[in-house]
Design an enzyme around this catalytic site. Structure first.
Site, PDB file in Angstrom:
ATOM      1  N   GLU A  75       9.702  17.418  13.599  1.00 53.41           N
ATOM      2  CA  GLU A  75      10.082  16.986  12.494  1.00 53.41           C
ATOM      3  C   GLU A  75       9.341  17.680  11.443  1.00 53.41           C
ATOM      4  OE1 GLU A  75       8.994  13.057  10.757  1.00 53.41           O
ATOM      5  OE2 GLU A  75      11.045  12.758  10.040  1.00 53.41           O
ATOM      6  N   CYS A  92      14.243  10.954   6.177  1.00 55.71           N
ATOM      7  CA  CYS A  92      14.077  10.609   7.611  1.00 55.71           C
ATOM      8  C   CYS A  92      15.554  10.661   8.238  1.00 55.71           C
ATOM      9  CB  CYS A  92      13.542   9.094   7.838  1.00 55.71           C
ATOM     10  SG  CYS A  92      14.810   7.844   6.867  1.00 55.71           S
ATOM     11  N   LYS A 103       0.902  -1.377  -0.115  1.00 56.07           N
ATOM     12  CA  LYS A 103      -0.150  -0.002   0.025  1.00 56.07           C
ATOM     13  C   LYS A 103       1.066   1.312  -0.037  1.00 56.07           C
ATOM     14  CE  LYS A 103      -2.130   2.947   1.681  1.00 56.07           C
ATOM     15  NZ  LYS A 103      -1.693   4.414   1.494  1.00 56.07           N
ATOM     16  N   GLU A 110       9.945   1.987  10.614  1.00 60.49           N
ATOM     17  CA  GLU A 110      10.994   2.937  10.302  1.00 60.49           C
ATOM     18  C   GLU A 110      10.200   4.171  10.339  1.00 60.49           C
ATOM     19  OE1 GLU A 110      13.762   0.290   7.182  1.00 60.49           O
ATOM     20  OE2 GLU A 110      13.698   2.350   6.898  1.00 60.49           O
TER      21      GLU A 110
HETATM   22  P1  NAD Z   1       2.467   8.762   7.056  1.00 64.39           P
HETATM   23  O1  NAD Z   1       2.897   7.988   8.255  1.00 64.39           O
HETATM   24  O2  NAD Z   1       1.605   9.916   6.782  1.00 64.39           O
HETATM   25  O3  NAD Z   1       2.349   7.850   5.969  1.00 64.39           O
HETATM   26  C1  NAD Z   1       2.905   6.644   5.300  1.00 64.39           C
HETATM   27  C2  NAD Z   1       2.011   5.594   4.873  1.00 64.39           C
HETATM   28  O4  NAD Z   1       1.212   5.093   6.203  1.00 64.39           O
HETATM   29  C3  NAD Z   1       1.187   5.965   3.881  1.00 64.39           C
HETATM   30  O5  NAD Z   1       0.979   4.831   2.955  1.00 64.39           O
HETATM   31  C4  NAD Z   1      -0.298   6.237   4.635  1.00 64.39           C
HETATM   32  O6  NAD Z   1      -1.245   6.059   3.572  1.00 64.39           O
HETATM   33  C5  NAD Z   1      -0.273   5.035   5.547  1.00 64.39           C
HETATM   34  N1  NAD Z   1      -1.145   5.298   6.679  1.00 64.39           N
HETATM   35  C6  NAD Z   1      -1.437   6.373   7.265  1.00 64.39           C
HETATM   36  N2  NAD Z   1      -2.514   6.108   8.214  1.00 64.39           N
HETATM   37  C7  NAD Z   1      -2.451   4.874   8.477  1.00 64.39           C
HETATM   38  C8  NAD Z   1      -3.364   3.931   9.333  1.00 64.39           C
HETATM   39  N3  NAD Z   1      -4.203   4.295  10.070  1.00 64.39           N
HETATM   40  N4  NAD Z   1      -3.136   2.595   9.092  1.00 64.39           N
HETATM   41  C9  NAD Z   1      -2.391   2.144   7.785  1.00 64.39           C
HETATM   42  N5  NAD Z   1      -1.703   2.960   7.029  1.00 64.39           N
HETATM   43  C10 NAD Z   1      -1.881   3.962   7.152  1.00 64.39           C
HETATM   44  O7  NAD Z   1       4.064   9.297   6.480  1.00 64.39           O
HETATM   45  P2  NAD Z   1       4.454  10.149   5.417  1.00 64.39           P
HETATM   46  O8  NAD Z   1       4.037  11.508   5.882  1.00 64.39           O
HETATM   47  O9  NAD Z   1       3.741   9.496   3.952  1.00 64.39           O
HETATM   48  O10 NAD Z   1       6.022  10.096   5.272  1.00 64.39           O
HETATM   49  C11 NAD Z   1       6.874  10.875   5.935  1.00 64.39           C
HETATM   50  C12 NAD Z   1       7.352  10.259   7.486  1.00 64.39           C
HETATM   51  O11 NAD Z   1       7.854   9.202   6.969  1.00 64.39           O
HETATM   52  C13 NAD Z   1       8.190  11.232   8.122  1.00 64.39           C
HETATM   53  O12 NAD Z   1       7.788  10.980   9.387  1.00 64.39           O
HETATM   54  C14 NAD Z   1       9.667  10.315   8.037  1.00 64.39           C
HETATM   55  O13 NAD Z   1      10.508  10.666   8.937  1.00 64.39           O
HETATM   56  C15 NAD Z   1       9.162   8.896   7.866  1.00 64.39           C
HETATM   57  N6  NAD Z   1      10.387   8.206   7.056  1.00 64.39           N
HETATM   58  C16 NAD Z   1      10.901   7.282   7.985  1.00 64.39           C
HETATM   59  C17 NAD Z   1      12.047   6.516   7.506  1.00 64.39           C
HETATM   60  C18 NAD Z   1      12.997   5.701   8.354  1.00 64.39           C
HETATM   61  O14 NAD Z   1      13.612   4.950   7.757  1.00 64.39           O
HETATM   62  N7  NAD Z   1      12.903   5.702   9.622  1.00 64.39           N
HETATM   63  C19 NAD Z   1      12.084   6.766   6.178  1.00 64.39           C
HETATM   64  C20 NAD Z   1      11.353   7.478   5.512  1.00 64.39           C
HETATM   65  C21 NAD Z   1      10.322   8.167   5.829  1.00 64.39           C
END
Ligand code: NAD
Length: 502
Positions: A397, A300, A191, A266
């Site tokens: 962040e 990230c 997804k 992550e």
């Molecule tokens: P997000 O958490 O808003 O969304 C990520 C994914 O989760 C999307 O596909 C979204 O549709 C899905 N999602 C949202 N709510 C959900 C739920 N209740 N149940 C299941 N799936 C759900 O994150 P974003 O804004 O897309 O990405 C940015 C974030 O990702 C930042 O916080 C960044 O630091 C983090 N990130 C971390 C790493 C790492 O390796 N630690 C790497 C890349 C990005």
């Protein structure tokens, strides 16, 4: 024709099929619309124009995709690792063959600059190659003997996996999760993020054209509270590999509790780059600015907090501000561009809100701090100085090309400031004193630390965070430990005495 015009015309060619057919789901080897027929738009952050309609999957689409992954698991999990390796190497080759298409599509869908995204496919292919090479030995275990018994461990794939990915560098990140899962013998329902769905569709098409059996990798687009939630709650999904925000990780953990899911998280970061006055300052300036202003700061592991020793604070932050001011903000397909538009107007609004917060909190805007142009989600590379660690700009962040600089007196204060955040993903340390580097890295609360270096990835090394930045490690054999179950079989070494009751 300028290089930008040439790239734009190529990009139009690559995007044409998505404009015509939309970005469909992909289940059991077939490109399909959502069961309801519902769609949503994916837009270009360059100008807000609609790039394509995207299938809006819900629980019924997830059911179909999980059923396909469950069926495919029967043969994929039993296929000898050597054969899985051969298929995954072909996938890597096929990704490389379509590197330009992946890069241009990613640039248009995410706003990331081509100078970085041109490597997206190479990095993605490297993930496939690295884990493919380990597929033949992934099931191997150890023999553990005691006088009566010989215990033999082995690993087996855990089952169908749910992979949920964010919108920053989506192609590379998806392969980082999907490649080890497939190499381990698991099947996948992916997804992707609703802001950047396009290259996930390319990935499954490329993989199947290269020989990945149907149903081994399935794709359902949609929103977090629809398709995402359904995937995390599905009883036939055995584990969730999630990359995204920390608070989404908490939701997912709750959602998966009833079905006792295994989780790999992550999550977010607010990573310090700590610069002592004995460091090679020019190299440190380059590394610090690279780690916050490349990839639009939507990374990230970005070095979003700059902790600088008092004695060099003015000099160092002036150099950083000079770099920030000289960075080209522009169209992601312009080869000269360093910072492209942020992913989406919703995210742009979040980043802009920190410019106001910084002013309200009394920080100084030493560079940037404003929107660029009228159209699109462009913001200028920004440096806040005169900040302290209690400000929102130092704790939260922001996920944009925005850096917060804070001075420190000595090692103790540097350490206290570095650790005084909820996150613990990465830390960067600049000093020429080896003893100090040893002391600091012993006490820094971060899953990954780089000394006198920017973030240089090494696939065999563990990747992951502590505190609110994550649970679990990827890379090397750590990925296989997540996607596989370790089992133990005990054999008698001799005719030992079995206790007799009664
Ligand atoms: P997000 O958490 O808003 O969304 C990520 C994914 O989760 C999307 O596909 C979204 O549709 C899905 N999602 C949202 N709510 C959900 C739920 N209740 N149940 C299941 N799936 C759900 O994150 P974003 O804004 O897309 O990405 C940015 C974030 O990702 C930042 O916080 C960044 O630091 C983090 N990130 C971390 C790493 C790492 O390796 N630690 C790497 C890349 C990005």
């Amino acid at each position: 024709m300028s290089a930008l015009d040439e790239n734009l015309s190529k990009a139009q060619g690559y995007l044409a099929k998505f404009r015509e057919t939309g970005v469909m789901n992909h289940i059991a080897g077939a490109s399909v619309p959502a069961n309801t027929g519902d769609t949503f738009e994916t837009i270009s952050p360059v100008d807000g124009s609609v790039l394509a309609q995207v299938a809006k999957g819900d629980a019924s689409d997830i059911d179909a995709a999980v059923a396909a992954a469950k069926d495919a698991f029967v043969s994929w999990s039993k296929m000898p690792g050597k054969e899985r390796k051969a298929i995954l190497i072909k996938v890597a080759e096929a990704i490389e063959a379509r590197a330009e298409e992946v890069a241009f599509t990613e640039c248009m869908d995410t706003g990331q600059a081509l100078r970085f995204m041109s490597k997206a496919a190479v990095r993605g292919a490297a993930n496939f190659r690295f884990f493919a090479d380990q597929a033949p030995s992934a099931e191997d275990g150890v023999a553990l003997r005691n006088p009566n018994q010989m215990n033999v461990t082995s690993r087996r794939p855990i089952g169908p996996i749910g992979v949920i990915t964010p919108w920053n560098t989506p192609f590379m990140l998806s392969t980082w999760k999907i490649a080890p899962a497939l190499a381990a013998g698991c099947t996948v329902v992916h997804k992707p993020a609703e802001f950047s769905p396009m290259t996930a569709k390319l990935l499954v098409e490329i993989a199947e054209e290269a020989g990945l059996p149907k149903g081994v990798l399935n794709l359902v687009n949609g929103f977090g509270d629809g398709a995402g939630r359904a995937l995390t709650e599905h009883p036939d999904i055995k584990a969730i590999a999630f990359v995204g925000e920390s608070r989404t990780g908490s939701h997912i953990m709750r959602q998966g509790a009833d079905t006792l899911k295994r989780f790999h998280f992550e999550l977010g970061g607010k990573n310090p780059v700590i610069v002592f006055d004995d460091a090679d300052l020019d190299r440190a300036v380059n590394a610090a600015t690279f780690m916050i202003y490349s990839l639009n700061g939507e990374r990230c592991t970005s070095s979003s907090r700059l902790l600088v020793q008092e004695s060099i604070y003015e000099e160092f932050t002036t150099k950083v501000a000079d770099v920030a001011k000289s960075i080209k903000v522009g169209h992601p397909l312009d080869p000269e561009t360093v910072v492209g538009p942020l992913i989406h107007p919703v995210h742009e609004e979040k980043v802009l809100s920190y410019f106001s917060k910084a002013r309200e909190e009394g920080a100084t805007i030493a560079a940037g701090g404003e929107k660029v142009g009228e159209a699109g989600c462009f913001v200028s590379p920004t440096l806040f100085t005169g900040a302290n660690n209690s400000m929102a700009i130092a704790q939260e962040e922001i996920f944009g090309p925005v850096l917060t600089a804070i001075p420190f007196k000595d090692e103790d204060e540097a350490l206290a400031l570095a650790n005084d955040v909820q996150y613990g993903l990465a830390a960067y340390l600049w000093t020429s004193d080896l003893d100090r580097a040893m002391r600091m890295t012993d006490s820094l609360e971060a899953g990954m630390m780089w000394v006198n270096s920017e973030n240089v990835r090494h696939l065999p090394s563990p990747f992951g965070g502590v505190k609110a930045s994550g649970i679990g490690r990827d890379g090397g054999d750590w990925s296989f430990d997540f996607y596989m179950e370790t089992v133990n079989v005990s054999f008698p070494r001799q005719h030992h005495k079995v206790p007799r009751l009664g």
